[in-house]
Design an enzyme around this catalytic site. Structure first.
Site, PDB file in Angstrom:
ATOM      1  N   TYR A  33      10.415   7.651   1.572  1.00 37.80           N
ATOM      2  CA  TYR A  33       9.231   6.786   1.667  1.00 37.80           C
ATOM      3  C   TYR A  33       8.813   6.328   0.278  1.00 37.80           C
ATOM      4  O   TYR A  33       8.642   7.142  -0.620  1.00 37.80           O
ATOM      5  CB  TYR A  33       8.104   7.561   2.329  1.00 37.80           C
ATOM      6  N   LEU A  35       5.888   5.226  -1.544  1.00 33.67           N
ATOM      7  CA  LEU A  35       4.449   5.316  -1.339  1.00 33.67           C
ATOM      8  C   LEU A  35       3.721   4.067  -1.812  1.00 33.67           C
ATOM      9  O   LEU A  35       2.899   3.505  -1.099  1.00 33.67           O
ATOM     10  CB  LEU A  35       3.900   6.553  -2.053  1.00 33.67           C
ATOM     11  N   LEU A  37       4.103   0.534  -4.767  1.00 32.48           N
ATOM     12  CA  LEU A  37       4.836  -0.180  -5.786  1.00 32.48           C
ATOM     13  C   LEU A  37       4.027  -1.429  -6.104  1.00 32.48           C
ATOM     14  O   LEU A  37       3.628  -2.150  -5.199  1.00 32.48           O
ATOM     15  CB  LEU A  37       6.223  -0.568  -5.260  1.00 32.48           C
ATOM     16  N   HIS A  46       8.416 -12.053 -13.334  1.00 29.65           N
ATOM     17  CA  HIS A  46       9.520 -11.750 -14.249  1.00 29.65           C
ATOM     18  C   HIS A  46      10.558 -10.826 -13.609  1.00 29.65           C
ATOM     19  O   HIS A  46      11.412 -10.286 -14.311  1.00 29.65           O
ATOM     20  CB  HIS A  46       8.980 -11.108 -15.531  1.00 29.65           C
ATOM     21  N   HIS A  74       5.243   0.754   3.588  1.00 26.26           N
ATOM     22  CA  HIS A  74       4.185  -0.020   4.248  1.00 26.26           C
ATOM     23  C   HIS A  74       3.750  -1.127   3.305  1.00 26.26           C
ATOM     24  O   HIS A  74       3.761  -0.948   2.081  1.00 26.26           O
ATOM     25  CB  HIS A  74       2.954   0.852   4.528  1.00 26.26           C
ATOM     26  N   ASN A  79       0.079  -9.502   1.855  1.00 25.62           N
ATOM     27  CA  ASN A  79       0.854  -9.473   0.615  1.00 25.62           C
ATOM     28  C   ASN A  79       2.199 -10.197   0.805  1.00 25.62           C
ATOM     29  O   ASN A  79       3.260  -9.580   0.873  1.00 25.62           O
ATOM     30  CB  ASN A  79       1.057  -8.039   0.146  1.00 25.62           C
ATOM     31  N   TYR A  86      10.692  -7.473   0.034  1.00 26.39           N
ATOM     32  CA  TYR A  86      11.287  -6.474   0.909  1.00 26.39           C
ATOM     33  C   TYR A  86      12.363  -7.102   1.794  1.00 26.39           C
ATOM     34  O   TYR A  86      13.444  -6.540   1.967  1.00 26.39           O
ATOM     35  CB  TYR A  86      10.229  -5.770   1.752  1.00 26.39           C
ATOM     36  N   GLU A  87      12.069  -8.263   2.345  1.00 24.15           N
ATOM     37  CA  GLU A  87      13.049  -8.926   3.199  1.00 24.15           C
ATOM     38  C   GLU A  87      14.269  -9.358   2.387  1.00 24.15           C
ATOM     39  O   GLU A  87      15.409  -9.220   2.859  1.00 24.15           O
ATOM     40  CB  GLU A  87      12.402 -10.100   3.924  1.00 24.15           C
TER      41      GLU A  87
END
Length: 136
Positions: A33, A35, A37, A46, A74, A79, A86-87
């Site tokens: 996980y 937590l 970032l 950048h 999560h 956002n 993430y994708e």
């Protein structure tokens, strides 16, 4: 572990949605996980978030080895830059959790993103879990 890489010994309610085997699999090293970032406003644009995410995922892979089946995170629903990252990095949205966060007395939904590795997959009963959670 790197900052932001979650290695807590305490289970979370949403672990049942991450990987086949649920909480037991997560707590026994099948999932890592992330937590939190983040990159401060002045340093955005950048590629730092991508580097942080890659290094964190690499650290999880190194620590958990071949038993790793999933890396999960999560993200608050608004956002868009994080969701896009993430994708782009191969994570897929698995669950939506209404009113997961509360910031400044306002509730926000969370999206659960997961990257499956080494044959990992979502729980077979994920649709039933979602239905059950939404009915309660």
């Amino acid at each position: 572990p790197l900052p932001g890489a979650g290695y807590s010994q305490q289970s979370r309610f949403d672990m049942e949605s991450v990987v086949e085997g649920g909480v037991d699999a997560c707590m026994n090293g099948a999932a890592g996980y992330i937590l939190t970032l983040g990159v401060v406003d002045a340093a955005r644009g950048h590629g730092l978030a991508k580097q942080l995410l890659q290094k964190t995922m690499d650290s999880i892979r190194q620590q958990l080895g071949p038993k790793l089946k999933a890396i999960w995170v999560h993200v608050v629903e608004y956002n868009a830059p994080a969701i896009s990252l993430y994708e782009h990095m191969g994570l897929q949205m698995v669950r939506h959790f209404p009113r997961f966060y509360c910031f400044h007395n306002q509730y926000w939904d969370s999206l659960l993103y997961v990257l499956y590795e080494n044959g990992g997959r979502p729980p077979n009963d994920l649709k039933a879990q979602v239905w059950r959670d939404e009915m309660l």
